[in-house]
Design a protein around this motif. Structure first.
Motif, PDB file in Angstrom:
ATOM      1  N   PRO A 264     -18.271 -69.954 -30.822  1.00  0.00           N
ATOM      2  CA  PRO A 264     -16.964 -69.367 -30.624  1.00  0.00           C
ATOM      3  C   PRO A 264     -17.381 -67.964 -29.540  1.00  0.00           C
ATOM      4  O   PRO A 264     -16.391 -67.506 -28.678  1.00  0.00           O
ATOM      5  CB  PRO A 264     -16.448 -68.510 -31.930  1.00  0.00           C
ATOM      6  N   ASN A 265     -18.560 -67.376 -29.808  1.00  0.00           N
ATOM      7  CA  ASN A 265     -19.049 -66.450 -28.841  1.00  0.00           C
ATOM      8  C   ASN A 265     -19.331 -66.809 -27.449  1.00  0.00           C
ATOM      9  O   ASN A 265     -19.119 -66.024 -26.438  1.00  0.00           O
ATOM     10  CB  ASN A 265     -20.063 -65.377 -29.623  1.00  0.00           C
ATOM     11  N   THR A 266     -19.906 -67.898 -27.525  1.00  0.00           N
ATOM     12  CA  THR A 266     -20.330 -68.597 -26.199  1.00  0.00           C
ATOM     13  C   THR A 266     -18.858 -68.830 -25.202  1.00  0.00           C
ATOM     14  O   THR A 266     -19.004 -68.543 -23.961  1.00  0.00           O
ATOM     15  CB  THR A 266     -21.097 -69.720 -26.319  1.00  0.00           C
ATOM     16  N   ARG A 267     -18.036 -69.280 -25.857  1.00  0.00           N
ATOM     17  CA  ARG A 267     -16.746 -69.637 -25.214  1.00  0.00           C
ATOM     18  C   ARG A 267     -16.088 -68.562 -24.483  1.00  0.00           C
ATOM     19  O   ARG A 267     -15.398 -68.607 -23.509  1.00  0.00           O
ATOM     20  CB  ARG A 267     -15.752 -70.142 -26.011  1.00  0.00           C
ATOM     21  N   ARG A 268     -16.351 -67.179 -25.181  1.00  0.00           N
ATOM     22  CA  ARG A 268     -15.964 -65.920 -24.664  1.00  0.00           C
ATOM     23  C   ARG A 268     -16.720 -65.173 -24.053  1.00  0.00           C
ATOM     24  O   ARG A 268     -16.642 -64.068 -23.574  1.00  0.00           O
ATOM     25  CB  ARG A 268     -15.419 -65.300 -25.863  1.00  0.00           C
ATOM     26  N   GLY A 269     -18.079 -65.874 -23.779  1.00  0.00           N
ATOM     27  CA  GLY A 269     -18.865 -65.178 -22.618  1.00  0.00           C
ATOM     28  C   GLY A 269     -19.681 -64.190 -23.379  1.00  0.00           C
ATOM     29  O   GLY A 269     -20.281 -63.285 -22.752  1.00  0.00           O
ATOM     30  N   LEU A 270     -19.750 -64.046 -24.776  1.00  0.00           N
ATOM     31  CA  LEU A 270     -20.538 -63.000 -25.386  1.00  0.00           C
ATOM     32  C   LEU A 270     -21.856 -63.395 -25.950  1.00  0.00           C
ATOM     33  O   LEU A 270     -21.991 -64.684 -26.640  1.00  0.00           O
ATOM     34  CB  LEU A 270     -19.619 -62.370 -26.739  1.00  0.00           C
ATOM     35  N   GLU A 271     -22.850 -62.713 -25.914  1.00  0.00           N
ATOM     36  CA  GLU A 271     -23.906 -63.189 -26.633  1.00  0.00           C
ATOM     37  C   GLU A 271     -24.295 -63.052 -27.969  1.00  0.00           C
ATOM     38  O   GLU A 271     -23.094 -62.370 -28.623  1.00  0.00           O
ATOM     39  CB  GLU A 271     -25.127 -62.055 -26.118  1.00  0.00           C
ATOM     40  N   MET A 272     -25.082 -63.669 -28.580  1.00  0.00           N
ATOM     41  CA  MET A 272     -25.062 -63.555 -30.280  1.00  0.00           C
ATOM     42  C   MET A 272     -26.547 -63.876 -30.446  1.00  0.00           C
ATOM     43  O   MET A 272     -27.399 -64.623 -29.910  1.00  0.00           O
ATOM     44  CB  MET A 272     -24.340 -64.785 -30.651  1.00  0.00           C
ATOM     45  N   CYS A 273     -27.178 -63.290 -31.426  1.00  0.00           N
ATOM     46  CA  CYS A 273     -28.650 -63.491 -31.944  1.00  0.00           C
ATOM     47  C   CYS A 273     -28.616 -63.820 -33.277  1.00  0.00           C
ATOM     48  O   CYS A 273     -27.848 -63.789 -34.099  1.00  0.00           O
ATOM     49  CB  CYS A 273     -29.049 -61.890 -31.826  1.00  0.00           C
ATOM     50  N   GLY A 274     -29.736 -64.253 -33.598  1.00  0.00           N
ATOM     51  CA  GLY A 274     -29.984 -64.779 -35.170  1.00  0.00           C
ATOM     52  C   GLY A 274     -31.877 -64.298 -35.061  1.00  0.00           C
ATOM     53  O   GLY A 274     -32.290 -64.116 -34.258  1.00  0.00           O
ATOM     54  N   LEU A 275     -32.077 -64.099 -36.647  1.00  0.00           N
ATOM     55  CA  LEU A 275     -33.370 -63.949 -36.743  1.00  0.00           C
ATOM     56  C   LEU A 275     -34.095 -65.148 -37.437  1.00  0.00           C
ATOM     57  O   LEU A 275     -33.677 -65.990 -38.209  1.00  0.00           O
ATOM     58  CB  LEU A 275     -33.504 -62.688 -37.714  1.00  0.00           C
ATOM     59  N   LEU A 276     -35.225 -65.243 -37.098  1.00  0.00           N
ATOM     60  CA  LEU A 276     -36.250 -66.306 -37.378  1.00  0.00           C
ATOM     61  C   LEU A 276     -37.159 -65.811 -38.453  1.00  0.00           C
ATOM     62  O   LEU A 276     -37.944 -64.923 -38.166  1.00  0.00           O
ATOM     63  CB  LEU A 276     -37.220 -66.861 -36.099  1.00  0.00           C
TER      64      LEU A 276
ATOM     65  N   GLU B  89     -38.739 -63.676 -50.168  1.00  0.00           N
ATOM     66  CA  GLU B  89     -40.497 -63.309 -49.879  1.00  0.00           C
ATOM     67  C   GLU B  89     -40.571 -64.024 -48.498  1.00  0.00           C
ATOM     68  O   GLU B  89     -41.418 -64.807 -48.311  1.00  0.00           O
ATOM     69  CB  GLU B  89     -41.099 -64.416 -50.725  1.00  0.00           C
ATOM     70  N   LEU B  90     -39.604 -63.551 -47.378  1.00  0.00           N
ATOM     71  CA  LEU B  90     -39.872 -63.935 -46.072  1.00  0.00           C
ATOM     72  C   LEU B  90     -40.438 -62.771 -45.051  1.00  0.00           C
ATOM     73  O   LEU B  90     -40.235 -61.780 -45.456  1.00  0.00           O
ATOM     74  CB  LEU B  90     -38.302 -64.497 -45.594  1.00  0.00           C
ATOM     75  N   ILE B  91     -40.807 -63.239 -44.089  1.00  0.00           N
ATOM     76  CA  ILE B  91     -41.283 -62.331 -42.948  1.00  0.00           C
ATOM     77  C   ILE B  91     -40.216 -62.882 -41.612  1.00  0.00           C
ATOM     78  O   ILE B  91     -40.299 -63.864 -41.570  1.00  0.00           O
ATOM     79  CB  ILE B  91     -42.800 -62.217 -42.667  1.00  0.00           C
ATOM     80  N   GLN B  92     -40.132 -61.790 -40.791  1.00  0.00           N
ATOM     81  CA  GLN B  92     -39.585 -62.022 -39.624  1.00  0.00           C
ATOM     82  C   GLN B  92     -40.427 -62.408 -38.396  1.00  0.00           C
ATOM     83  O   GLN B  92     -41.299 -61.675 -38.135  1.00  0.00           O
ATOM     84  CB  GLN B  92     -38.720 -60.720 -39.175  1.00  0.00           C
ATOM     85  N   ILE B  93     -40.319 -63.440 -38.153  1.00  0.00           N
ATOM     86  CA  ILE B  93     -41.348 -63.974 -37.115  1.00  0.00           C
ATOM     87  C   ILE B  93     -40.738 -64.008 -35.737  1.00  0.00           C
ATOM     88  O   ILE B  93     -41.599 -63.969 -34.832  1.00  0.00           O
ATOM     89  CB  ILE B  93     -41.684 -65.472 -37.372  1.00  0.00           C
ATOM     90  N   GLY B  94     -39.625 -63.772 -35.501  1.00  0.00           N
ATOM     91  CA  GLY B  94     -38.976 -63.659 -34.238  1.00  0.00           C
ATOM     92  C   GLY B  94     -37.494 -63.705 -34.280  1.00  0.00           C
ATOM     93  O   GLY B  94     -36.832 -63.402 -35.191  1.00  0.00           O
ATOM     94  N   TRP B  95     -36.982 -63.909 -33.162  1.00  0.00           N
ATOM     95  CA  TRP B  95     -35.539 -64.031 -33.097  1.00  0.00           C
ATOM     96  C   TRP B  95     -34.953 -64.889 -31.771  1.00  0.00           C
ATOM     97  O   TRP B  95     -35.688 -65.472 -30.961  1.00  0.00           O
ATOM     98  CB  TRP B  95     -34.902 -62.625 -32.655  1.00  0.00           C
ATOM     99  N   ILE B  96     -33.924 -65.240 -31.971  1.00  0.00           N
ATOM    100  CA  ILE B  96     -33.149 -66.157 -31.165  1.00  0.00           C
ATOM    101  C   ILE B  96     -31.700 -65.736 -30.684  1.00  0.00           C
ATOM    102  O   ILE B  96     -31.048 -65.032 -31.285  1.00  0.00           O
ATOM    103  CB  ILE B  96     -33.074 -67.703 -31.728  1.00  0.00           C
ATOM    104  N   HIS B  97     -31.510 -65.925 -29.114  1.00  0.00           N
ATOM    105  CA  HIS B  97     -30.283 -65.361 -28.606  1.00  0.00           C
ATOM    106  C   HIS B  97     -29.717 -66.192 -27.800  1.00  0.00           C
ATOM    107  O   HIS B  97     -30.533 -66.869 -27.044  1.00  0.00           O
ATOM    108  CB  HIS B  97     -30.084 -63.913 -28.421  1.00  0.00           C
ATOM    109  N   THR B  98     -28.447 -66.094 -27.234  1.00  0.00           N
ATOM    110  CA  THR B  98     -27.868 -66.940 -26.141  1.00  0.00           C
ATOM    111  C   THR B  98     -27.603 -66.047 -24.946  1.00  0.00           C
ATOM    112  O   THR B  98     -27.702 -64.757 -25.022  1.00  0.00           O
ATOM    113  CB  THR B  98     -26.155 -67.383 -26.852  1.00  0.00           C
ATOM    114  N   HIS B  99     -27.716 -66.681 -23.731  1.00  0.00           N
ATOM    115  CA  HIS B  99     -26.941 -66.296 -22.460  1.00  0.00           C
ATOM    116  C   HIS B  99     -25.901 -67.094 -22.084  1.00  0.00           C
ATOM    117  O   HIS B  99     -25.961 -68.167 -21.327  1.00  0.00           O
ATOM    118  CB  HIS B  99     -28.512 -66.358 -21.593  1.00  0.00           C
TER     119      HIS B  99
END
Length: 506
Positions: free
Chosen positions: A344-356, A398-408
């Motif tokens: 939905p964000n990609t169709r509107r031209g907006l970035e979005m992120c998630g945590l790995l 019991e998780l650690i944040q290893i990185g992130w992912i996002h859209t262009h």
């Protein structure tokens, strides 16, 4: 292929060496305080993971780094006195006393390992001092405890074994979650969370990492005496006896045997039987008088299990400064699932992120969760909100944040200046951290990146510019590199992936 550690080259590290390594990190006060809170959480969680895997030296080093970061470094941060900063810092500092107490027990074990290694070297009549392995000096994760030796494996060549380990750990956590009492993470106090975390770590240390000759010294002096209920007096009641059943009619006697047969059975003499031996065996007497038979030895029924084989994955690659970085196993389904959520964000031209997020298992990192946080999205940026929800979820799982992912959604696949600044906050305390960029309208449509170190990470940490696109003193092609195999340390694998959407939780 597994390799057995060499006693001379692959020696254990001393407490002093581990402490010196723990203090070798760059603290940049200009980085926002909430980023350092996240870094402290990663260090603490990694320490507990290494302790669970039986790697006492690496766990000791990470706990030492956590204490230094919380006690000394964070107190000097310019944002530490802000009202919103105090609760978070208080939560971090509450762990310190229990960690220090735990480290004292670990220090005894590490000294014992080192002394044992020195004694073995003297027994081998080595006249020259042992050669220090370069890997051991910079990577205490491979500083073996010679009380429980193991095998060093290559993660890429043993992908199936790595996935099996990750699945076992995943099953262990799911079972622990099912058996644990349910509580709301928002309602449980910080003291209770701290007590549960440290109790689990302390229990793991007591059960797995103490050698037989040091058990007596390391046992806790606190003893909880069992409670005994007061016994109630016996009561007797007179009960009428039931009437006896009528006696049966007498049966006829069998016929008497012939007289000759009876005389044959009569003993030849009427002398008394022989007197028993005077030295009666006391054990036989006790056994004969006992009401129940003596059970067989327990070892005959339950043979002692063989010691569990230990594995540790060696570094996958090395940074530009020579420091080792561990392998990261990336689920091959992650990118497709994230793009469907971001559609939905990609169709509107907006970035979005998630945590790995994931776990450290036997010195390799496994991404097991994709977390979608609350966020503010624009055409060129995406900033997370309500980070307390993220920390709460990671602590519970019991998780650690290893990185992130996002859209262009409207740009090609690359790291912008703003992206590199965000990535620097991840790599400041976890060198293996990665940034995944998805550009569905262009080719290549995705990439996995890390900052170079040096020059990329130092350049980002000293830069104070905030525009999404701004120049740096270092050429752009030297600031970050591809992290995906075969050139990088990220390995795609058929791993299960959980998705947690935290948007709108508050």
């Amino acid at each position: 292929m597994a390799s057995t550690p060499d006693m001379a080259g692959d020696r254990p590290l001393s407490v002093k060496e581990l402490t010196d390594l723990a203090l070798q990190y760059n603290f940049v006060p200009q980085l926002p305080l909430n980023r350092w809170y996240r870094a402290a959480e990663v260090v603490y969680r990694e320490a507990t993971h290494y302790l669970r895997d039986g790697n006492t030296p690496q766990a000791f080093m990470m706990f030492q780094r956590y204490c230094d970061l919380v006690i000394y470094k964070l107190r000097t941060h310019p944002e530490i006195n802000l009202p919103e900063s105090r609760p978070l810092y208080k939560a971090l500092s509450k762990r310190v006393p229990a960690i220090i107490e735990l480290m004292e027990s670990m220090r005894v074990e590490i000294d014992e390992y080192y002394s044992r290694w020195e004694a073995q070297m003297r027994a081998q009549h080595r006249s020259q001092p042992s050669i220090k392995s370069t890997i051991r000096v910079v990577d205490p994760a491979l500083s073996w405890s010679h009380a429980s030796p193991g095998s060093i494996l290559d993660a890429r060549s043993n992908k199936d074994l790595a996935i099996e380990m990750a699945n076992r750990e995943r099953l262990r956590r799911r079972n622990a979650t099912k058996t644990a009492p349910s509580w709301s993470p928002r309602l449980v106090s910080e003291d209770e969370l701290q007590r549960r975390n440290m109790e689990a770590v302390r229990s793991q240390l007591d059960q797995s990492y103490r050698t037989p000759d040091s058990n007596d010294r390391l046992q806790s002096t606190n003893y909880s005496y069992p409670s005994i209920k007061q016994s109630a007096p016996l009561s007797y009641e007179s009960r009428p006896h039931p009437p006896s059943p009528p006696a049966p009619a007498p049966r006829p006697l069998p016929p008497r045997p012939p007289k000759q047969l009876a005389e044959q059975r009569r003993p030849p003499s009427v002398e008394p039987p022989p007197r028993p031996r005077k030295e009666l065996d006391r054990g036989d007497f006790i056994t004969a008088r006992s009401q129940s038979p003596v059970p067989p030895p327990k070892e005959a029924l339950e043979p002692a299990p063989e010691p569990k084989r230990r594995y540790t994955f060696k570094p996958e690659r090395y940074l530009e400064n020579g420091d080792p970085i561990r392998s990261i196993f990336l689920p091959d389904s992650l990118r497709g699932r994230f793009l469907r959520i971001a559609e939905p964000n990609t169709r509107r031209g907006l970035e979005m992120c998630g945590l790995l997020c994931g776990a450290n298992i036997n010195n390799a990192l496994f991404i097991t969760h994709l977390v979608i946080p609350d966020q503010d999205c624009t055409e060129n940026t995406c900033d997370t909100r309500n980070e307390a929800d993220i920390w709460e979820f990671c602590d519970k799982e019991e998780l650690i944040q290893i990185g992130w992912i996002h859209t262009h959604p409207t740009q090609t696949c690359f790291l912008s200046s703003r992206d590199m600044h965000t990535q620097a906050s991840y790599q400041a305390m976890l060198s293996e951290s990665i940034a995944i960029v998805c550009a569905p309208r262009y080719e290549p449509s995705w990439g996995v990146f890390r900052l170079t170190n040096p020059p990329g990470l130092p350049e980002m940490l000293k830069c104070r510019k905030t525009d999404p696109f701004h120049p740096h003193d270092v050429p752009g092609d030297q600031l970050y590199v591809n992290a995906l195999q075969p050139a990088g340390h990220v390995i795609e694998a058929e791993l299960n992936l959980d998705v947690c959407d935290l948007r709108g939780k508050t």
